[in-house]
Enzyme design. Structure first.
Site, PDB file in Angstrom:
ATOM      1  N   CYS B  15       0.847  -1.191   0.000  1.00  0.00           N
ATOM      2  CA  CYS B  15       0.000   0.000   0.000  1.00  0.00           C
ATOM      3  C   CYS B  15       0.887   1.246   0.000  1.00  0.00           C
ATOM      4  CB  CYS B  15      -0.899   0.011   1.220  1.00  0.00           C
ATOM      5  SG  CYS B  15       0.044   0.026   2.730  1.00  0.00           S
ATOM      6  N   CYS B  18       3.174   2.030   2.909  1.00  0.00           N
ATOM      7  CA  CYS B  18       4.449   1.316   3.003  1.00  0.00           C
ATOM      8  C   CYS B  18       5.593   2.208   2.507  1.00  0.00           C
ATOM      9  CB  CYS B  18       4.444   0.063   2.140  1.00  0.00           C
ATOM     10  SG  CYS B  18       3.071  -1.023   2.441  1.00  0.00           S
ATOM     11  N   ASP B 431     -12.217 -19.994 -36.389  1.00  0.00           N
ATOM     12  CA  ASP B 431     -13.362 -19.185 -36.034  1.00  0.00           C
ATOM     13  C   ASP B 431     -13.447 -18.114 -37.120  1.00  0.00           C
ATOM     14  OD1 ASP B 431     -15.368 -17.966 -34.467  1.00  0.00           O
ATOM     15  OD2 ASP B 431     -13.884 -16.483 -33.848  1.00  0.00           O
ATOM     16  N   ASP B 631      -9.892 -16.028 -31.486  1.00  0.00           N
ATOM     17  CA  ASP B 631      -9.307 -14.812 -30.928  1.00  0.00           C
ATOM     18  C   ASP B 631      -9.047 -14.949 -29.434  1.00  0.00           C
ATOM     19  OD1 ASP B 631     -11.788 -14.584 -29.867  1.00  0.00           O
ATOM     20  OD2 ASP B 631     -12.427 -12.911 -31.112  1.00  0.00           O
ATOM     21  N   ASP B 635     -13.591 -17.775 -27.381  1.00  0.00           N
ATOM     22  CA  ASP B 635     -13.314 -19.121 -27.879  1.00  0.00           C
ATOM     23  C   ASP B 635     -12.557 -19.967 -26.866  1.00  0.00           C
ATOM     24  OD1 ASP B 635     -14.353 -18.350 -30.304  1.00  0.00           O
ATOM     25  OD2 ASP B 635     -12.426 -17.646 -31.041  1.00  0.00           O
TER      26      ASP B 635
END
Lengths: 119, 744
Positions: B15, B18, B431, B631, B635
């Protein structure tokens, strides 16, 4: 058969038996690991066989003390890890196995072997 | 005072607070004058007085507040490693030279025929002992050390064989030198074999030297990738341009890139435009024009323009870092074909030792006189000729070169297993949308029916009325109008009619724009355009019609355009004898039209996204080895189901996770290239394994004396060492040849 031939036969048979026993019939000393383990690389991996739990991350730290070129890389093919092991430097890898089984790992030429048993 | 600057990683930061804690703690260290801690890169940069500050102090300052400092890691050690390697290689070379010179001198003084020309001193056994001893124990020290530490673990390796072999020969020679009369008494001419031991050690070391050099070549691809990384970035901070090391760049930084400069990290162009050479990442040789809003990839080269971009990915998140990680992982993975070699090599050395003992016994008992001499020489030959290294090197070196070569061409292979399966592929399912086609519809035809209207006017009309629409087809029309720099008109009373189209008033005229159903509804006669409409529809285009005053004004057709690389890519696959299948959610007619253009006969149309996986499994059930190209986003299940999933380089984590092969160049020709690469890599591996196994299987029996009874052929230990040294070099060399092979 002369006496010397008999001696050679007996010694040879003993030698073959001894070679088999010494190299091939040794028992794996399995070390159960939880969390992290140090493996010293010096003429092999010690401990040579470790067992680690499935589904948890185990830290394996390799420390190579042997300058043999063969050992400068360690390949844990089943975990897709290949690391250079610089001499006398600690190299830590994290593995989180998802499958139970025995996975061997080796140096880059496949001459030295170690085994990780996932339980 | 000695001012130094140092950057190191800090582990455990999570964070912003820190940062303050660590900065505070480091500042308290005596001698530290400046501290900057960066949360994003998890690194601290300090300016300090080198005489007062030690690494220990810094690391305890960090650990005192609960974090871990990794001082002096990575880059420096890599450099050191390199130097260490170089040093090792140099010392190896020295040993090779000295061993071969000393070995050569002994050979001169000991070889029948040659020895007559040698000075007397070289023929003296004691002088030979003197020359051979440093070779045996100084140059050969590495063999002894490795063999002894292996023995401690009850393992045996290459070195064990060399040590036993040369020590037996050396020991016998020493015995002959000291007690020649004993040897004479048992009927053997007192001849030492110092030449053999010295030359064997020299040659095996020479083999190792070449092997180490060649092996370095197999990991070249990774080194090249790492070398692509830019070192610095010119960041705009507080209205000033500053050059900072690349690891200090944070997400959101605005970075300026000038012509000829490397783009430091991944991001999005904010201002400016340029042509960018992405060949180093994607393998695509043509530079790509980019402008604001476009993404840029770190490590690519800016060619012509100046631009600023916002950093979106840094450190391990950048595309280059991901690629490096992927290639490293692939190179560390194990190909299934390697398992046999692994199994054999783990039993190999002990078996060879047993065979050597057997050889000794057989020759001693059944061999011709002097039996002891034959027994010793043949045992040594067996030990020396056995070469397990070649077997161990056969697969990994080829995989390293293969995956590295893939990366150079924009083909990322996930692991060795994928590379191995890829050569068996006989069916590839593509595809359609986004893979074979661009996935974004574009305007293909503008046909005025009312001849008083020009096509630009028609487009302007359509573009104007579609401005407010959110339909994907509307987007294509508006974009086309923008491309042609048409000024769009204002629309009043715009209304979308779901399932039909849109309507609105432009310049006082009511315009309707949509499909056939809309025209029917508006009672607009389209009979005079029916031919054009059906022809375009048969070509897979979506036709929209513009009407006003109950009359058809014109037609605009929109279609998803086929990618430039599709045609060539598919031809290349057909040449490889691979069946191509197209899968799509489109209707039969559109699918067929695209399929026809591409020469694809097997078409799976109207497949819902979640059904694709099932279709893949159906084809697998026909006994085919199936690759799925998609892609990678919707898929993913189909990619995972296929034997090899190939994702078109989106660079997203999802795609890389699901796919076995990622084509970052998005070039469809790379599908065939990936398969060719797999075939060539497998051929190299098979040849390597054939050599490595064949070599040992044939030559070990020869060394044992298998040819002696029939042909009186025996293998001299020196020849054995030549063969051994050549065998592992030839395996590595053969893998390196893969680099030269063409895959596209």
């Amino acid at each position: 058969m002369n006496i010397d031939q008999t001696i050679v036969t007996i010694v040879s048979l003993l030698g073959i038996g001894f070679t088999y026993w010494f190299f091939l019939a040794k028992k794996d000393n399995k070390v159960k690991v939880s969390g992290s383990v140090d493996i010293i690389v010096d003429g092999g991996y010690s401990p040579e066989v470790i067992s680690i739990p499935k589904g948890k991350t185990t830290q394996i730290t390799f420390l190579r003390k042997d300058p043999t070129a063969c050992l400068e890389e360690v390949i844990l093919g089943d975990f897709k890890i290949k690391r250079q092991l610089p001499l006398n430097k600690r190299v830590t890898i994290d593995i989180s196995p998802t499958k139970i089984g025995e996975f061997t790992y080796s140096c880059s030429m496949g001459m030295y072997h170690g085994k990780i048993i996932v339980e | 005072m000695e001012q130094n600057k140092k950057t190191f990683s800090i582990k455990g930061m999570h964070c912003a607070s820190c940062v303050g804690i660590i900065e505070g703690s480091l500042k308290k260290v005596d001698g530290v004058s400046e501290v900057i801690v960066n949360l994003a890169t998890e690194k601290a940069t300090i300016v300090y007085d080198g005489t007062k500050v030690t690494d220990e102090k810094l690391s305890s300052a960090v650990s005192n507040v609960g974090y871990q400092a990794l001082i002096n890691e990575e880059i420096k050690t890599e450099d050191e490693e390199q130097k260490e390697k170089q040093k090792e290689l140099r010392s190896l070379r020295t040993k090779v030279i000295i061993s071969l010179i000393l070995g050569g001198l002994i050979l001169w003084g000991a070889f029948p025929g040659l020895m007559k020309t040698a000075p007397m001193i070289l023929q003296n056994f004691w002088v030979q002992l003197l020359l051979a001893t440093p070779v045996q124990f100084w140059a050969g020290f590495a063999f002894y050390r490795a063999a002894i530490s292996a023995i401690k673990h009850r393992t045996a390796n290459m070195d064990t064989l060399v040590v036993i072999g040369t020590t037996v020969a050396y020991g016998y020679s020493v015995f002959v030198t000291i007690f020649p009369q004993i040897v004479t008494k048992i009927g053997i001419e007192p001849m030492p074999y110092f030449d053999t031991t010295a030359i064997i050690i020299g040659l095996i070391l020479l083999g190792r030297y070449f092997e180490a050099k060649a092996k370095a070549g197999t990991s070249e691809a990774i080194k090249k990738l790492i070398g692509l990384q830019a070192k610095t970035a010119r960041v705009l901070r507080d209205n000033k341009e500053i050059d900072i090391p690349i690891n200090e760049v944070i997400i959101g930084d605005i970075i300026r890139v000038r012509p000829g400069e490397k783009i430091p990290v991944d991001g999005i162009i904010v201002l400016g435009e340029s042509s960018i050479d992405e060949s180093m990442i994607t393998g695509e040789s043509m530079p790509i024009d980019k402008t604001s809003g476009d993404t840029v990839v770190g490590a690519t080269m800016n060619k012509t323009g100046t631009f600023t971009f916002k950093a979106t990915k840094i450190g391990q998140e950048t595309m280059l870092a991901q690629i490096i990680k992927l290639v490293q992982e692939a190179q560390g993975s194990k190909a299934p074909i390697q398992r046999l070699a692994d199994l054999v090599s783990s039993y190999f050395v002990p078996v060879v030792i047993m065979l050597a003992i057997l050889t000794f016994a057989i020759w001693y008992i059944f061999g011709p006189t002097p039996t002891l001499l034959f027994a010793i020489l043949n045992t040594v030959a067996v030990l020396i000729i056995a070469c397990p290294c070649a077997m161990g090197l056969a697969t990994p070196t080829a995989i390293m070169v293969g995956t590295g070569k893939g990366a150079e061409h924009g083909i990322l292979i996930k692991d060795a297993e994928s590379l191995e399966i890829a050569h068996k592929i006989n069916t590839i399912i593509f595809d359609k949308t986004g893979t074979l086609t661009k996935g974004k519809p574009e305007v293909t035809d503008i046909i005025p029916i009312d001849k008083s209207v020009s096509s630009d006017e028609l487009l302007k009309l359509a573009g104007s009325i579609e401005q407010g629409s959110e339909h994907s087809l509307a987007e294509a029309i508006v974009k086309e109008a923008e491309n042609k720099k048409l000024v769009l008109s204002k629309v009043e009373k715009f209304q979308a009619i779901p399932g039909h189209g849109v309507e609105g008033i432009i310049g006082g005229k009511r315009i309707v724009f949509g499909n056939k159903r809309l025209m029917d509804k508006e009672n607009i006669n389209i009979n005079n355009a029916l031919n054009e409409i059906s022809e375009m529809e048969n070509n897979g285009k979506t036709v929209m019609m513009i009407g006003t005053n109950n009359k058809l004004v014109g037609l605009i057709a929109v279609a998803d355009i086929i990618k430039e690389s599709a045609q060539e890519g598919l031809i290349a696959l057909q040449k490889l004898g691979i069946e191509v299948v197209m899968i799509t959610g489109d209707n039969q007619r559109t699918a067929k039209a695209i399929g026809q253009k591409l020469g694809i006969t097997r078409i799976l149309a109207e497949v819902l996204p979640d059904q694709k996986e099932i279709e893949v499994r159906k084809i697998q059930a026909e006994g085919k080895v199936v690759a799925m190209v998609g892609d990678g986003i919707n898929d993913a299940p189909a990619l995972a189901a296929a034997d090899v999933g190939i994702a078109m380089g989106t660079g997203t984590d999802v795609a890389i996770e699901a796919a076995d092969i990622t084509l970052i160049n998005k070039d469809l020709r790379s599908v065939a290239a990936a398969i060719v690469l797999s075939k060539k890599t497998m051929r190299t591996i098979r040849l390597n394994l054939f050599w490595a196994f064949g070599y040992n299987v044939i030559l070990i029996p020869v060394a044992m004396g298998a040819l002696y009874p029939l042909f009186h052929i025996l293998l001299s230990p020196i020849f054995a060492s030549v063969a051994m040294a050549t065998s592992s070099i030839s395996v590595v060399g053969n893998s390196l040849l893969l680099k030269k092979k063409k895959i596209v």
